[in-house]
Design an enzyme around this catalytic site. Structure first.
Site, PDB file in Angstrom:
ATOM      1  N   LYS A   1     -10.384  -0.901  10.258  1.00 44.40           N
ATOM      2  CA  LYS A   1     -10.458  -2.104   9.414  1.00 44.40           C
ATOM      3  C   LYS A   1     -10.701  -3.341  10.285  1.00 44.40           C
ATOM      4  CE  LYS A   1      -7.138  -0.158   6.117  1.00 44.40           C
ATOM      5  NZ  LYS A   1      -7.970   0.289   4.996  1.00 44.40           N
TER       6      LYS A   1
ATOM      7  N   GLN B   1      -4.245  -5.238   6.797  1.00 46.05           N
ATOM      8  CA  GLN B   1      -5.198  -6.185   6.190  1.00 46.05           C
ATOM      9  C   GLN B   1      -5.098  -7.577   6.807  1.00 46.05           C
ATOM     10  OE1 GLN B   1      -7.516  -5.203   4.324  1.00 46.05           O
ATOM     11  NE2 GLN B   1      -6.771  -3.236   3.590  1.00 46.05           N
TER      12      GLN B   1
ATOM     13  N   ASP C   1       3.334  -4.292   8.105  1.00 46.42           N
ATOM     14  CA  ASP C   1       2.085  -3.555   7.939  1.00 46.42           C
ATOM     15  C   ASP C   1       0.957  -4.578   8.038  1.00 46.42           C
ATOM     16  OD1 ASP C   1      -0.213  -2.431   6.934  1.00 46.42           O
ATOM     17  OD2 ASP C   1       0.732  -1.490   5.205  1.00 46.42           O
TER      18      ASP C   1
ATOM     19  N   HIS D   1       0.880  -1.178   0.000  1.00 44.32           N
ATOM     20  CA  HIS D   1       0.000   0.000   0.000  1.00 44.32           C
ATOM     21  C   HIS D   1       0.918   1.229   0.000  1.00 44.32           C
ATOM     22  CE1 HIS D   1      -2.758   2.987   1.815  1.00 44.32           C
ATOM     23  NE2 HIS D   1      -3.748   2.185   1.484  1.00 44.32           N
TER      24      HIS D   1
ATOM     25  N   CYS E   1      -4.816   2.500  -3.715  1.00 42.97           N
ATOM     26  CA  CYS E   1      -3.616   3.056  -3.059  1.00 42.97           C
ATOM     27  C   CYS E   1      -2.440   2.095  -3.218  1.00 42.97           C
ATOM     28  CB  CYS E   1      -3.853   3.345  -1.573  1.00 42.97           C
ATOM     29  SG  CYS E   1      -5.063   4.603  -1.275  1.00 42.97           S
TER      30      CYS E   1
HETATM   31  C1  LIG Z   1      -2.052  -2.768   3.710  1.00 41.08           C
HETATM   32  C2  LIG Z   1      -2.463  -1.378   4.113  1.00 41.08           C
HETATM   33  N1  LIG Z   1      -1.575  -0.578   4.713  1.00 41.08           N
HETATM   34  C3  LIG Z   1      -1.888   0.656   5.119  1.00 41.08           C
HETATM   35  C4  LIG Z   1      -3.144   1.160   4.924  1.00 41.08           C
HETATM   36  C5  LIG Z   1      -3.465   2.540   5.416  1.00 41.08           C
HETATM   37  O1  LIG Z   1      -4.376   2.439   6.459  1.00 41.08           O
HETATM   38  P1  LIG Z   1      -5.018   3.749   7.103  1.00 41.08           P
HETATM   39  O2  LIG Z   1      -5.604   4.528   5.955  1.00 41.08           O
HETATM   40  O3  LIG Z   1      -6.035   3.227   8.048  1.00 41.08           O
HETATM   41  O4  LIG Z   1      -3.906   4.484   7.782  1.00 41.08           O
HETATM   42  C6  LIG Z   1      -4.109   0.387   4.291  1.00 41.08           C
HETATM   43  C7  LIG Z   1      -5.460   0.916   4.015  1.00 41.08           C
HETATM   44  O5  LIG Z   1      -6.153   0.462   3.150  1.00 41.08           O
HETATM   45  C8  LIG Z   1      -3.756  -0.925   3.883  1.00 41.08           C
HETATM   46  O6  LIG Z   1      -4.653  -1.723   3.294  1.00 41.08           O
END
Ligand SMILES: Cc1ncc(COP(=O)(O)O)c(C=O)c1O
Length: 411
Positions: free
Chosen positions: A228, A205, A202, A125, A366
């Site tokens: 999430k 997900q 990270d 992401h 993203c």
């Molecule tokens: C794998 C991953 N990392 C980071 C993020 C960013 O999360 P947030 O917008 O809640 O900070 C997302 C959001 O879709 C994501 O799917």
């Protein structure tokens, strides 16, 4: 297909928004990778806080502040149990995954020298790419990328060749948000540790779909978002190993994170408070604790096995539609399915599905480098939560058939 082993309707009943009609059709919410819906008890927890014990925390001596502080710290303890952290203080409340990664990336600015290297993967992401890019720009360090195979799995042989004594961090996603790949993070962490490289995972997900044990993984950092995870927006968690939380400097400074302030000098508290400057998102943290209780009562292993069945079911159904390509076919996947339909733009697919009450995500998710890797401008993405059903997936397929009829004419 029977669902007796997982009482999905019982769980669905706990999500008020699932009663909504969209265009007179029952809402079919399949955009859970973007954000999940909130069960009633999470919503009520926020209301209860506001109605009964709203106060700022860690300050003042009155009854409400004591209650609010206790609720906040209890939530921290719940979260720490949820990810199996050794010590609740290792769980820093942040705004979300993005802020958690930025906090660490900012911390690494003081640790990196020119020509040091940070490794990320091709299926990240943007939140796990751009902060590292910025850190590289400021320090002269370089970003290296682990490529992925056509099925969306990472090429770990190339990872081996990328790691060297210049590598100062490996930052990698647990589950790829655009294509659903579950990375073998435990194996990856062991490989990195063999080169004395710390690892940030990270987990945005991953936490909604599977049990996560940060001690078993042995990662240096693990980050995720509350929204999430059936919790509210504005709250997330950064877990860190003690020696790394000691090493990295505060991200923001101000009230509540100091032990003493003079005009010449300030001294800081230790973690978690060192990283929680100002009034934190107290209500959101407390509600995240409730979401964690909700998930723990159901059991992440049950959710994981149910969603795996949904994944297999949806993959088979979608695979039988002519001209539909599933992007990302890793052996280990979360129920996040990205697809393209020959000559039909994802936005058109999303718009027609919306008329059926079906919420999916369309676009680049993203994750522009992932889209570039697979040579697509974007995809349509279905991502499930614990409340989705086989019948809903059948409806998606009916909707896609209608998309095909509209754009290509009747078969
Ligand atoms: C794998 C991953 N990392 C980071 C993020 C960013 O999360 P947030 O917008 O809640 O900070 C997302 C959001 O879709 C994501 O799917």
């Amino acid at each position: 297909m029977k669902q007796f082993d997982f009482p999905v309707n019982e769980y669905r009943a706990q999500f008020p928004i699932l009663q909504r009609l969209i265009d007179d059709k029952p809402l079919i919410y399949l955009d859970n990778a973007a954000t999940t819906q909130k069960p009633r008890r999470v919503i009520e927890k926020m209301n209860k806080f506001c109605y009964e014990y709203n106060a700022n925390i860690h300050r003042g001596a009155h009854y409400l502040t004591e209650q609010a502080t206790e609720a906040y710290e209890t939530a921290r303890t719940k979260v720490s149990h949820f990810i199996h952290a050794k010590n609740p203080g290792q769980c820093i409340f942040v705004k979300g995954t993005t802020e958690g990664i930025n906090l660490v990336a900012h911390g690494f600015e003081s640790l990196l020298k020119p020509n040091d290297e940070i490794i990320v993967s091709q299926i990240e992401h943007h939140a796990n790419i751009v902060p590292w890019q910025q850190t590289c720009l400021k320090t002269g360090a370089k970003l290296k990328v682990i490529p992925c195979f056509d099925n969306g799995e990472l090429d770990l042989n190339i990872l081996e060749s990328l790691m060297s004594d210049r590598t100062k961090l490996l930052a990698i996603t647990h589950v790829a948000n655009a294509i659903g790949t579950v990375n073998p993070v435990k194996d990856i962490i062991q490989r990195a540790h063999a080169h004395h490289i710390p690892v940030l995972i990270d987990g945005a997900q991953a936490v909604p779909h599977m049990t996560v044990d940060v001690q078993d993984l042995d990662c240096e950092f693990y980050v995720f978002s509350g929204h999430k995870l059936y919790g509210p927006t504005g709250i997330g968690v950064l877990y860190g190993k003690a020696e790394w939380l000691d090493r990295i400097p505060p991200y923001q400074t101000g009230g509540e994170m100091i032990t003493s302030v003079t005009f010449e000098k300030s001294t800081f508290k230790t973690w978690p408070y060192k990283f929680e400057a100002g009034t934190p998102p107290v209500i959101e943290a407390v509600a995240l604790g409730e979401a964690v209780d909700f998930l723990t009562e159901i059991g992440l292993d049950h959710i994981h096995s149910y969603e795996n069945k949904l994944l297999r079911y949806a993959t088979n159904l979608l695979g039988s539609i002519p001209g539909l390509q599933i992007i990302g076919q890793a052996k280990d996947k979360a129920c996040i399915i990205s697809f393209t339909l020959d000559n039909i733009h994802p936005h058109d697919i999303g718009t027609v599905l919306n008329h059926h009450g079906i919420a999916v995500r369309t676009g680049r998710h993203c994750a522009e480098p992932t889209m570039t890797r697979f040579g697509v401008v974007g995809t349509t993405r279905i991502s499930t939560g614990l409340y989705n059903t086989y019948e809903e997936l059948d409806k998606v397929v009916e909707g896609i058939q209608q998309v095909i009829t509209i754009f290509r004419g009747p078969a």
